[in-house]
Scaffold this motif. Structure first.
Motif, mmCIF file in Angstrom:
data_model
loop_
_atom_site.group_PDB
_atom_site.id
_atom_site.type_symbol
_atom_site.label_atom_id
_atom_site.label_comp_id
_atom_site.label_asym_id
_atom_site.label_seq_id
_atom_site.Cartn_x
_atom_site.Cartn_y
_atom_site.Cartn_z
ATOM 1 N N ALA B 174 5.292 -0.218 -10.952
ATOM 2 C CA ALA B 174 4.781 -1.352 -10.167
ATOM 3 C C ALA B 174 5.107 -1.225 -8.685
ATOM 4 O O ALA B 174 4.374 -1.707 -7.855
ATOM 5 C CB ALA B 174 5.329 -2.662 -10.712
ATOM 6 N N ALA B 175 6.220 -0.579 -8.352
ATOM 7 C CA ALA B 175 6.565 -0.505 -6.926
ATOM 8 C C ALA B 175 6.524 0.921 -6.419
ATOM 9 O O ALA B 175 7.059 1.222 -5.374
ATOM 10 C CB ALA B 175 7.949 -1.094 -6.708
ATOM 11 N N GLY B 287 -2.471 -2.167 7.362
ATOM 12 C CA GLY B 287 -1.739 -1.556 6.254
ATOM 13 C C GLY B 287 -0.522 -0.802 6.752
ATOM 14 O O GLY B 287 -0.531 -0.243 7.851
ATOM 15 N N LEU B 288 0.545 -0.797 5.966
ATOM 16 C CA LEU B 288 1.714 0.013 6.287
ATOM 17 C C LEU B 288 2.053 0.738 4.998
ATOM 18 O O LEU B 288 2.496 0.133 4.032
ATOM 19 C CB LEU B 288 2.875 -0.867 6.752
ATOM 20 N N THR B 289 1.774 2.040 4.978
ATOM 21 C CA THR B 289 1.928 2.747 3.716
ATOM 22 C C THR B 289 2.785 3.993 3.916
ATOM 23 O O THR B 289 3.301 4.224 5.009
ATOM 24 C CB THR B 289 0.543 3.059 3.098
ATOM 25 N N GLY B 290 2.972 4.728 2.866
ATOM 26 C CA GLY B 290 3.878 5.866 2.898
ATOM 27 C C GLY B 290 4.658 5.885 1.605
ATOM 28 O O GLY B 290 4.463 5.029 0.749
ATOM 29 N N LEU B 291 5.543 6.860 1.474
ATOM 30 C CA LEU B 291 6.322 6.925 0.247
ATOM 31 C C LEU B 291 7.366 5.820 0.256
ATOM 32 O O LEU B 291 7.799 5.364 1.305
ATOM 33 C CB LEU B 291 7.023 8.275 0.128
ATOM 34 N N VAL B 292 7.787 5.441 -0.953
ATOM 35 C CA VAL B 292 8.901 4.505 -1.036
ATOM 36 C C VAL B 292 10.105 5.190 -0.408
ATOM 37 O O VAL B 292 10.369 6.359 -0.653
ATOM 38 C CB VAL B 292 9.171 4.146 -2.501
ATOM 39 N N ILE B 421 1.795 -12.835 8.964
ATOM 40 C CA ILE B 421 2.185 -12.796 7.558
ATOM 41 C C ILE B 421 2.495 -11.360 7.174
ATOM 42 O O ILE B 421 1.668 -10.471 7.354
ATOM 43 C CB ILE B 421 1.049 -13.357 6.681
ATOM 44 N N ILE B 422 3.717 -11.137 6.677
ATOM 45 C CA ILE B 422 4.098 -9.800 6.266
ATOM 46 C C ILE B 422 4.262 -9.786 4.754
ATOM 47 O O ILE B 422 4.990 -10.614 4.203
ATOM 48 C CB ILE B 422 5.428 -9.380 6.931
ATOM 49 N N MET B 423 3.573 -8.892 4.093
ATOM 50 C CA MET B 423 3.646 -8.856 2.630
ATOM 51 C C MET B 423 4.140 -7.490 2.183
ATOM 52 O O MET B 423 3.523 -6.478 2.487
ATOM 53 C CB MET B 423 2.275 -9.128 2.025
ATOM 54 N N ASP B 424 5.266 -7.473 1.472
ATOM 55 C CA ASP B 424 5.809 -6.217 0.976
ATOM 56 C C ASP B 424 5.420 -6.080 -0.500
ATOM 57 O O ASP B 424 5.968 -6.776 -1.349
ATOM 58 C CB ASP B 424 7.336 -6.208 1.165
ATOM 59 N N SER B 456 2.068 -1.504 1.381
ATOM 60 C CA SER B 456 1.533 -1.266 0.053
ATOM 61 C C SER B 456 1.613 0.203 -0.326
ATOM 62 O O SER B 456 1.451 1.085 0.514
ATOM 63 C CB SER B 456 0.078 -1.732 -0.010
ATOM 64 N N SER B 457 1.878 0.438 -1.606
ATOM 65 C CA SER B 457 1.852 1.795 -2.126
ATOM 66 C C SER B 457 0.567 2.044 -2.896
ATOM 67 O O SER B 457 0.328 3.135 -3.376
ATOM 68 C CB SER B 457 3.036 2.022 -3.053
#
Ligand SMILES: Nc1ncnc2c1ncn2[C@@H]1O[C@H](COP(=O)(O)OP(=O)(O)OP(=O)(O)O)[C@@H](O)[C@H]1O
Ligand SMILES: [Mg+2]
Lengths: 341, 509
Positions: B174-175, B287-292, B421-424, B456-457
């Motif tokens: 999920a994450a 969008g802000l993406t990348g590896l966990v 609004i920031i959504m992780d 988001s992943s």
């Protein structure tokens, strides 16, 4: 029985009702044993011994407990604050009594502030240990000021009217100091249970991290709670002094445990997030009834403390044990149905 | 009545919680060495079924057979001893202990002449297990310092340390980003080849089609059916789960991008991220993406006042601001949906409505007193809007299913009314139907002039919703794409760690 209980509406299952029942049981037992001495008017007069000073201190510690912290320096805080009041009022020409009272409250606030600062700045130390140290510190300062002397001589209204005065209401003699705490309780109740800042205190005690993420100013709330606790402890010392008439550095020794016991008996939990002003009042009434009765029957302070200690352990453990038995029963019942199918 | 090759059979399982039938006559059977997917909407009963199987909950009716023999799962230890291991939806590790200690928790390795825990043995065995999973996590590292993906690997190692015959994974990805999910899944495939039977719960249908052999669908606590994966397709599964078809998954985002509302310049937090600069505009979904572990969460935590930066400036509506706490952020119009719903998002013992109103209690006061009616109204409003499965706003948050808990956290964020609004990972653990609803809300908010920063992943989420996408790699922004330029390969390449990207290229080309 269990079924019947689980079918009751939610408000009837509350802990407060158990306290009400306990109060009635205690009253029935002792008024049966001592019909002459254990009467309502006499109990009302005794509230000044058992309800007021410890009640104020319990109200203070309640907020700290809801936040999941603890403070065992409140007895010492009361002693130091009362010492400051007595000494500044009596020294040389002295200052007006009202100013001495202000200094007393300020001393309480500063004691609380120091506790709060130490606890929020050093989260890796246990609050129990920190306040154990400040307890020694505060009482030590009181000792340095007073040595083994006692400081007395207060205005007449303080030791006579507040300490032993009462007024007549419907033919009953109501102690004046009882009215003081009864007047504070509704305000406290509304603030803690009905206002936004009360809600935030419960939030911070339930989950500090999530509360902080939700914009609750958890650091400030903690500091404020410890300061309030110090002020309430000072007030406890104030009312205690009005009764005893003089201050020694040993004033209010052991009161921290009584205050914590009252708050916990009233439904607060030492792990935070739970506590009730109504429960606290009921716990105060229960303790007054119980201590009075035990004193009448045994007339021995040692037996009194012993019995109270035992009862507290029982009362706090009972809901826990009951819950465990109930869970075990459910599992057993479910296993039976499992076998049948 | 054992059928050939079945390692596990659950029949007629019923579980009643006060006021709700979470499972109603549900069955599940598991073949030896298969990957069996278990799917359904939020609150369908998946996690509850797993908890019954692992002895956390006792069923009110039903039989469990293991290798044809009827068994009782009286407590989690009984299940473990019978070779059933589970990785639950909400990770249950000890963050302050080492990886090795976590793996052998409750199963301590004694050795040598004295009957005490042998730390050397513990360490060596942990190392061996982790290596067998193709990972290089240090067994002495503190659990809390690992990424979610790594923690998941540790949980698998823990399951393996007990020689699990049946491994259950409740939404393990999920994450996780695509890349990490794939690593996890290759481990899962390896386990399957060694004969372990696996139950996999996931809301990502793609994963299920690429991994599972069979799939079982639950809806509202009832068993709908079990199919061979080759007989199904995604529309059919969605229809079985939701009871209807979902026509428009990603809404069309039409909002024009307006004035700049947030500007970040040279933001750094030593050890976490370096020199991060970007802008966010009204009406934009960025969008802000990348590896966990690339530093995304750390960046948004600084923006929302949870932690303090070492360097850099933050401008809100053109003015430089010093955001010292989440409280201050809220006042400046910045709200965060945190990463960990159970630790950072919710007060679990509190009711749904009390959770939702907590950030903005000021809206529910009348003359200094909180109004229960006003709070209940807000609670009901969001329960309806996000389709939260609760009997009423007074249900406790802990009694909700994982996905529904996530929706409560989203409701909290929406009540704040912040412009930024920031959504992780907002849709973590949320089912298809509700995902569509959340995407719709995001687009509506953008249309009203809010700016949304979406961490988001989920590749499709970024591709379909975002006007622009930032990619982070090892604490730095490695690339920025506008909508027209976004392609999965480009995003992946920008996210790959530098030393791996060269050899990784072939895999993704
Ligand atoms: N401890 C509990 N007390 C009361 N109700 C519960 C409890 N645990 C679960 N439920 C209810 O049981 C139902 C099934 O929940 P479950 O967690 O199994 O759903 P799920 O299929 O795992 O959903 P998700 O995809 O959101 O994780 C939900 O309606 C939930 O509210
Ligand atoms: Mg679940």
């Amino acid at each position: 029985m269990e079924r019947a209980i689980s079918r009751l509406p939610r408000w009837m299952k509350r802990w407060e009702w158990i306290l009400v029942i306990l109060i009635l049981v205690v009253y029935a037992i002792f008024s049966g044993l001592q019909p002459e001495n254990y009467t309502f008017p006499k109990l009302l007069n005794q509230t000044r011994v058992y309800m007021v000073d410890v009640g104020f201190m319990a109200l203070g510690i309640l907020v700290v407990l809801i936040l999941g912290d603890i403070d065992i320096s409140i007895g010492a805080t009361a002693a130091l604050s009362a010492t400051v009041m007595a000494v500044t009022y009596n020294q040389g020409d002295g200052i007006p009594f009202i100013a001495a009272i202000a200094l007393m409250l300020l001393t309480g606030a500063v004691c609380g502030l120091i506790n709060g600062l130490l606890i929020t700045r050093f989260p890796e130390l246990f609050p129990m240990i920190i306040t154990l140290s400040t307890q020694t510190l505060y009482r030590g300062i009181a000792y340095i000021i007073l040595k083994d002397q006692s400081a007395g001589r207060f205005p007449g209204w303080f030791s006579k009217d507040l300490g032993y005065g009462s007024f007549s209401l419907f033919g009953l003699d109501v102690p004046i100091m009882l009215v003081c705490i009864l007047a504070v309780l509704p305000v406290y109740y509304i603030w803690l249970h009905k206002s936004a800042s009360g809600r935030r205190i419960f939030a911070a005690g339930t989950n500090l991290t999530a509360s902080r993420y939700s914009g609750v100013q958890t650091g400030r709330i903690k500091m404020a709670a410890f300061i309030l606790n110090g002020i309430m402890a000072a007030l406890g010392g104030f009312f205690l002094t009005s009764r005893t008439g003089s201050v020694k550095y040993t004033l209010a020794t052991g009161y921290e445990m009584q205050a914590i016991a009252i708050a916990v008996l009233g439904g607060a939990s030492t792990s935070g997030g739970r506590g009730s002003v109504a429960g606290l009042l009921l716990a105060l009434i229960l303790m007054t009834g119980l201590k009075n009765g035990l004193m009448l029957v045994y007339n021995d302070a040692f037996i009194l403390n012993l019995s109270i200690g035992l009862l507290l352990i029982l009362i706090v453990l009972v809901p826990d044990i009951a819950g465990r038995i109930r869970r075990q029963n459910t599992v057993r019942r479910q296993r039976l149905t499992l076998k049948k199918t | 009545m054992q059928k050939e090759g079945l390692i596990l059979q659950m029949e007629g399982i019923t579980k009643i919680f006060p006021g709700i039938k979470a499972l109603d006559d549900v069955m599940l059977d598991l073949r030896r060495g298969e990957i069996h997917a278990l799917i359904g909407e939020n609150g369908a009963g998946k996690s509850t079924l797993i908890k019954v199987l692992t002895g956390i909950h006792q069923p009110d009716a039903g039989i469990i057979r293991l290798n044809g023999e009827e068994v009782e799962m009286t407590d989690p230890l009984a299940a473990r001893r019978r070779g059933i291991a589970a990785i639950h939806q909400h990770l249950a590790t000890y963050p302050d202990l080492s990886v090795a200690e976590n793996i052998f928790m409750g199963n301590e390795q004694t050795g040598g002449k004295i009957p005490a825990i042998s730390w050397r043995k513990t360490r060596e065995q942990a190392k061996a297990l982790i290596t067998s999973l193709g990972s290089d996590i240090d067994p002495m590292a503190e659990m809390g310092t690992l990424s979610v993906a790594q923690q998941q690997i540790v949980e698998i190692a823990q399951a393996l340390s007990q020689n699990a015959k049946v491994l259950i994974m409740d939404e393990p990805t999920a994450a996780l980003s695509l890349r990490e999910s794939e690593e996890l899944y290759s481990i899962v495939k390896g386990l399957k080849e060694k004969g372990t039977s696996i139950i996999l719960i996931s809301h990502r249908l793609e994963d299920i089609f690429s991994l599972a052999d069979r799939v079982t669908v639950l809806r509202d606590g009832r068993y709908i059916g079990t199919w061979d994966i080759r007989e199904t397709n995604s529309e059919m599964l969605v229809k079985h789960m939701v009871g209807r078809t979902i026509d428009q998954f990603y809404p069309k985002k039409t909002a024009p991008v307006g004035e700049q509302i947030l500007k970040v310049e040279g933001l750094s937090r030593t050890g976490f991220f370096e020199d991060v600069s970007f802008t966010l505009h009204a009406g934009e979904i960025l969008g802000l993406t990348g590896l966990v572990g690339a530093g995304r969460t750390e960046v948004v935590e600084v923006l929302s006042g949870v932690t303090r930066p070492d360097k850099g400036r933050i401008y809100i509506l053109g003015e430089e601001k010093d955001i010292t706490s989440p409280h201050e952020a809220l006042r400046q119009g910045v709200s965060l949906l945190p990463e960990d719903r159970q630790k950072q998002g919710l007060l679990l013992p509190w009711s749904v409505q009390d959770n939702i109103t907590l950030p903005r209690l000021d809206l529910h006061q009348k003359r200094g007193i909180l109004s229960p009616e006003s709070e209940a109204k807000t609670g009901d409003e969001y329960i309806g809007m996000l389709n939260i499965k609760a009997r009423s706003g007074r249900d406790t948050a802990e009694s909700l299913s994982g996905g529904n808990q996530q929706k409560v956290v989203i409701s909290k964020l929406l009540t704040c009314g912040s412009r930024i609004i920031i959504m992780d990972e907002p849709t973590k653990g949320v089912d298809v139907g509700s995902k569509a609803a959340i995407y719709k809300i995001m687009c509506d908010l953008a249309a009203e002039g809010y700016g949304i920063l979406l961490v988001s992943s989920e590749m499709p989420e970024v591709l379909n919703l975002c006007d622009r996408a930032l990619v982070m790699r090892e604490g730095r922004i490695s690339a920025v794409f506008i909508r027209e330029e976004m392609e999965p390969e480009k995003l992946l390449k920008a996210a790959m760690p530098l030393d791996k990207s060269r050899k990784g290229n072939a895999e993704y080309a």
